[in-house]
Design a protein around this motif. Sequence first.
Motif, PDB file in Angstrom:
ATOM      1  N   ALA A 150      22.763 -33.524  -7.018  1.00 16.69           N
ATOM      2  CA  ALA A 150      22.933 -32.637  -5.866  1.00 16.69           C
ATOM      3  C   ALA A 150      22.498 -33.324  -4.573  1.00 16.69           C
ATOM      4  CB  ALA A 150      22.136 -31.353  -6.072  1.00 16.69           C
ATOM      5  N   LYS A 151      21.379 -34.045  -4.620  1.00 21.70           N
ATOM      6  CA  LYS A 151      20.894 -34.725  -3.417  1.00 21.70           C
ATOM      7  C   LYS A 151      21.877 -35.801  -2.969  1.00 21.70           C
ATOM      8  CE  LYS A 151      15.967 -33.764  -3.906  1.00 21.70           C
ATOM      9  NZ  LYS A 151      14.614 -34.343  -4.112  1.00 21.70           N
ATOM     10  N   ALA A 152      22.520 -36.469  -3.917  1.00 22.10           N
ATOM     11  CA  ALA A 152      23.561 -37.436  -3.549  1.00 22.10           C
ATOM     12  C   ALA A 152      24.725 -36.717  -2.886  1.00 22.10           C
ATOM     13  CB  ALA A 152      24.037 -38.194  -4.781  1.00 22.10           C
ATOM     14  N   GLY A 153      25.066 -35.546  -3.410  1.00 21.33           N
ATOM     15  CA  GLY A 153      26.134 -34.752  -2.812  1.00 21.33           C
ATOM     16  C   GLY A 153      25.805 -34.317  -1.396  1.00 21.33           C
ATOM     17  N   PHE A 154      24.561 -33.859  -1.188  1.00 20.54           N
ATOM     18  CA  PHE A 154      24.147 -33.454   0.152  1.00 20.54           C
ATOM     19  C   PHE A 154      24.146 -34.659   1.098  1.00 20.54           C
ATOM     20  CE2 PHE A 154      21.657 -30.068  -2.258  1.00 20.54           C
ATOM     21  CZ  PHE A 154      22.577 -29.074  -1.974  1.00 20.54           C
ATOM     22  N   ALA A 155      23.647 -35.795   0.615  1.00 22.69           N
ATOM     23  CA  ALA A 155      23.547 -36.981   1.458  1.00 22.69           C
ATOM     24  C   ALA A 155      24.916 -37.499   1.876  1.00 22.69           C
ATOM     25  CB  ALA A 155      22.771 -38.078   0.720  1.00 22.69           C
ATOM     26  N   GLU A 156      25.884 -37.386   0.959  1.00 19.50           N
ATOM     27  CA  GLU A 156      27.227 -37.892   1.243  1.00 19.50           C
ATOM     28  C   GLU A 156      28.156 -36.808   1.775  1.00 19.50           C
ATOM     29  OE1 GLU A 156      28.844 -40.346  -1.949  1.00 19.50           O
ATOM     30  OE2 GLU A 156      26.810 -40.632  -2.736  1.00 19.50           O
ATOM     31  N   ASN A 157      27.588 -35.604   1.948  1.00 18.75           N
ATOM     32  CA  ASN A 157      28.368 -34.460   2.433  1.00 18.75           C
ATOM     33  C   ASN A 157      29.546 -34.145   1.518  1.00 18.75           C
ATOM     34  OD1 ASN A 157      28.724 -32.308   4.247  1.00 18.75           O
ATOM     35  ND2 ASN A 157      30.239 -33.444   5.437  1.00 18.75           N
ATOM     36  N   PHE A 158      29.318 -34.304   0.214  1.00 21.01           N
ATOM     37  CA  PHE A 158      30.328 -33.874  -0.747  1.00 21.01           C
ATOM     38  C   PHE A 158      29.800 -32.600  -1.401  1.00 21.01           C
ATOM     39  CE2 PHE A 158      32.983 -33.471  -4.403  1.00 21.01           C
ATOM     40  CZ  PHE A 158      34.193 -34.043  -4.017  1.00 21.01           C
ATOM     41  N   LEU A 159      30.238 -31.469  -0.859  1.00 16.96           N
ATOM     42  CA  LEU A 159      29.774 -30.160  -1.313  1.00 16.96           C
ATOM     43  C   LEU A 159      30.848 -29.498  -2.156  1.00 16.96           C
ATOM     44  CD1 LEU A 159      28.259 -28.898   2.055  1.00 16.96           C
ATOM     45  CD2 LEU A 159      27.100 -30.135   0.210  1.00 16.96           C
ATOM     46  N   PRO A 160      30.456 -28.589  -3.043  1.00 13.01           N
ATOM     47  CA  PRO A 160      31.463 -27.878  -3.822  1.00 13.01           C
ATOM     48  C   PRO A 160      32.329 -26.994  -2.933  1.00 13.01           C
ATOM     49  CG  PRO A 160      29.303 -26.878  -4.122  1.00 13.01           C
ATOM     50  CD  PRO A 160      29.086 -28.152  -3.364  1.00 13.01           C
ATOM     51  N   ASP A 161      33.571 -26.808  -3.351  1.00 11.04           N
ATOM     52  CA  ASP A 161      34.440 -25.866  -2.643  1.00 11.04           C
ATOM     53  C   ASP A 161      33.977 -24.443  -2.871  1.00 11.04           C
ATOM     54  OD1 ASP A 161      36.725 -27.659  -1.639  1.00 11.04           O
ATOM     55  OD2 ASP A 161      36.592 -28.203  -3.751  1.00 11.04           O
ATOM     56  N   THR A 162      33.471 -24.186  -4.097  1.00 13.98           N
ATOM     57  CA  THR A 162      33.006 -22.844  -4.445  1.00 13.98           C
ATOM     58  C   THR A 162      31.617 -22.926  -5.067  1.00 13.98           C
ATOM     59  OG1 THR A 162      34.158 -22.988  -6.593  1.00 13.98           O
ATOM     60  CG2 THR A 162      35.322 -21.918  -4.782  1.00 13.98           C
ATOM     61  N   ILE A 163      30.796 -21.947  -4.769  1.00 15.27           N
ATOM     62  CA  ILE A 163      29.446 -21.857  -5.310  1.00 15.27           C
ATOM     63  C   ILE A 163      29.421 -20.733  -6.336  1.00 15.27           C
ATOM     64  CG2 ILE A 163      27.042 -21.293  -4.772  1.00 15.27           C
ATOM     65  CD1 ILE A 163      27.470 -22.553  -2.023  1.00 15.27           C
ATOM     66  N   SER A 164      29.003 -21.061  -7.557  1.00  8.28           N
ATOM     67  CA  SER A 164      28.964 -20.057  -8.624  1.00  8.28           C
ATOM     68  C   SER A 164      27.715 -20.253  -9.476  1.00  8.28           C
ATOM     69  CB  SER A 164      30.213 -20.165  -9.509  1.00  8.28           C
ATOM     70  OG  SER A 164      30.232 -21.413 -10.193  1.00  8.28           O
TER      71      SER A 164
END
Length: 216
Positions: A150-164
């Motif tokens: 998740a931290k890699a996702g936040f750092a690279e600004n790759f976020l999920p399209d949907t949150i579930s």
Amino acid sequence: IDRSKTRVLAFVNIAGLGMSGGRNEQNTADMSSEGLAEIARKHKDIVIGVKTAHYGAPDWIAVERAVKAGTLAGIPVMVDFGTSHREARPIEKLLMEKLRPGDIYTHLYSGLRYEQLPTGKLNPVLWEARKRGILFDLGHGNGSFFWTVAKAGFAENFLPDTISTDLHLRSWMDGMKDINNVMSKFLIHGVPLEDVIRKTTVNAAKAIKRPELGRR
């Protein structure tokens, strides 16, 4: 709320006995694309997609039959990729060849299917798949959200399209808790509240082709 107008919308599992564990989820003889599509068309008021999950063999049968059912019924497919079999069934092939634009890859931050490289960076195929229209769902669950990913996702600004949530007994009792707790994990990493709400409501409604939902 007018409860007479509320209903649970469902993804129907390609496995005939659904997510009932063990051998049932691996039984390819009970994975009928045509049968599932027929059920989806008959109950199109509540069936909004096809699901494949936990499939453990090193082949593509579950994914291919799920996609065929989705094509026949005109609905999206959501994939919980199960055991990776990295060499025989790479995530790159799933995202770039097997899934269609509009299909959904769930458990984005699991780190169990090579979403993250040994370097700590996200797998570049995630960006390429997004370009071709693959949607990415959080699917927090009990064992499908790892902070390192998740931290890699936040750092690279790759976020999920949907949150579930991926709500089930163990996730409810463990780190997932509820949708508010899941949403808060994005807020503390600087994702604007409006974006978090949009990913949880409007985007989710669009993903299942029910854009009239998810808003007042």
